[in-house]
Design an enzyme around this catalytic site. Sequence first.
Site, PDB file in Angstrom:
ATOM      1  N   HIS A 168       0.837  -1.207   0.000  1.00 37.24           N
ATOM      2  CA  HIS A 168       0.000   0.000   0.000  1.00 37.24           C
ATOM      3  C   HIS A 168       0.876   1.264   0.000  1.00 37.24           C
ATOM      4  O   HIS A 168       2.023   1.226   0.450  1.00 37.24           O
ATOM      5  CB  HIS A 168      -0.866   0.046   1.270  1.00 37.24           C
ATOM      6  CG  HIS A 168      -1.997  -0.920   1.291  1.00 37.24           C
ATOM      7  ND1 HIS A 168      -2.231  -1.752   2.362  1.00 37.24           N
ATOM      8  CD2 HIS A 168      -2.975  -1.180   0.390  1.00 37.24           C
ATOM      9  CE1 HIS A 168      -3.306  -2.492   2.114  1.00 37.24           C
ATOM     10  NE2 HIS A 168      -3.780  -2.161   0.926  1.00 37.24           N
ATOM     11  N   CYS A 255      -2.682   0.209   9.685  1.00 39.07           N
ATOM     12  CA  CYS A 255      -3.674  -0.799   9.279  1.00 39.07           C
ATOM     13  C   CYS A 255      -4.615  -1.197  10.403  1.00 39.07           C
ATOM     14  O   CYS A 255      -5.729  -1.636  10.170  1.00 39.07           O
ATOM     15  CB  CYS A 255      -2.974  -2.066   8.807  1.00 39.07           C
ATOM     16  SG  CYS A 255      -1.397  -1.829   8.066  1.00 39.07           S
TER      17      CYS A 255
HETATM   18  C1  CIR Z   1      -3.368  -7.688   3.241  1.00 37.36           C
HETATM   19  O1  CIR Z   1      -2.551  -8.152   2.455  1.00 37.36           O
HETATM   20  O2  CIR Z   1      -4.402  -7.143   2.875  1.00 37.36           O
HETATM   21  C2  CIR Z   1      -3.090  -7.801   4.715  1.00 37.36           C
HETATM   22  N1  CIR Z   1      -2.363  -9.002   4.960  1.00 37.36           N
HETATM   23  C3  CIR Z   1      -2.332  -6.603   5.226  1.00 37.36           C
HETATM   24  C4  CIR Z   1      -3.109  -5.330   5.143  1.00 37.36           C
HETATM   25  C5  CIR Z   1      -2.339  -4.173   5.669  1.00 37.36           C
HETATM   26  N2  CIR Z   1      -3.140  -3.000   5.641  1.00 37.36           N
HETATM   27  C6  CIR Z   1      -2.665  -1.777   5.481  1.00 37.36           C
HETATM   28  O3  CIR Z   1      -1.477  -1.589   5.218  1.00 37.36           O
HETATM   29  N3  CIR Z   1      -3.519  -0.760   5.530  1.00 37.36           N
END
Ligand code: CIR
Length: 264
Positions: A168, A255
């Site tokens: 991201h 996150c």
């Molecule tokens: C994913 O790949 O969607 C999750 N394992 C990690 C999401 C992390 N979210 C973020 O950076 N906002």
Amino acid sequence: MSFSTHFTHAITRRPAPSITAGLRAIDTGSPDLALMQSHHADYIATLKETGATVIELPALDAYPDSVFVEDTALCLPQGAVIMRPGAPSRLGEAAKMAPHLAAFYGDIRRIEAQDSFIEGGDILVTEREVLVGRSARTNAAGIAELTLVVAPWGHTLREVHTPPGVLHFKTDCSLLDIDTILSTSRLAASGCFEDYRVIPVAEGEEAAANTIRFNELVLMPAGFPRTRDAITAAGFTVREIGNSECAKLDGGMSCLSLRFTPRP
Ligand code: CIR
């Protein structure tokens, strides 16, 4: 008080036992649920230490990545926007978040088009603009739809690019105050932060870039001393939170929460 750094509320969701099936770019081992729960409790306690109210939602075992609530919505002073995650296994998480935000916001919008994809991790809100990184999870249609939603609320959206191979946009940067951004060199090199003061993440500590400024504190993942010292030297109060288990799933500080000040 700045709406991009100061908040009265945060929403979190407890990690589920299914977290072991969470998405990851590279498999570096299975996350340990008990250790993740302990880190998560530290994270929530630190948010509360600033005086904020933290809503702790129950685990959702059907969604292994649901602890990463940030990706499900964008919270702005005028209203909240429910995202359409680009990861198919995460699409249903957004609808699960909507009723919780409806308890705080009078205006809830949704990214709706079938070809629109956008995740909150690709969105950096600053006092003057909303930066959205195009990525493997966030596409042009999603950005276009979000632009139409936030424009009437007075927000200018600027499309930028999440570096190749980075999950991201905010994996590589965070807002520290209204003019200051912590960024990896690989992202800052794209020129997207030319109008901001940039504190560079120390070389080799790229995983430290995903922090959050939350009221008077900066929460950052533990284990990155050179970046911690640079942020501290710039005058910020830093709290280090264990992040070893979320890091196995490409997750960091931002996150784990939706941060907002309700506007009925
Ligand atoms: C994913 O790949 O969607 C999750 N394992 C990690 C999401 C992390 N979210 C973020 O950076 N906002």
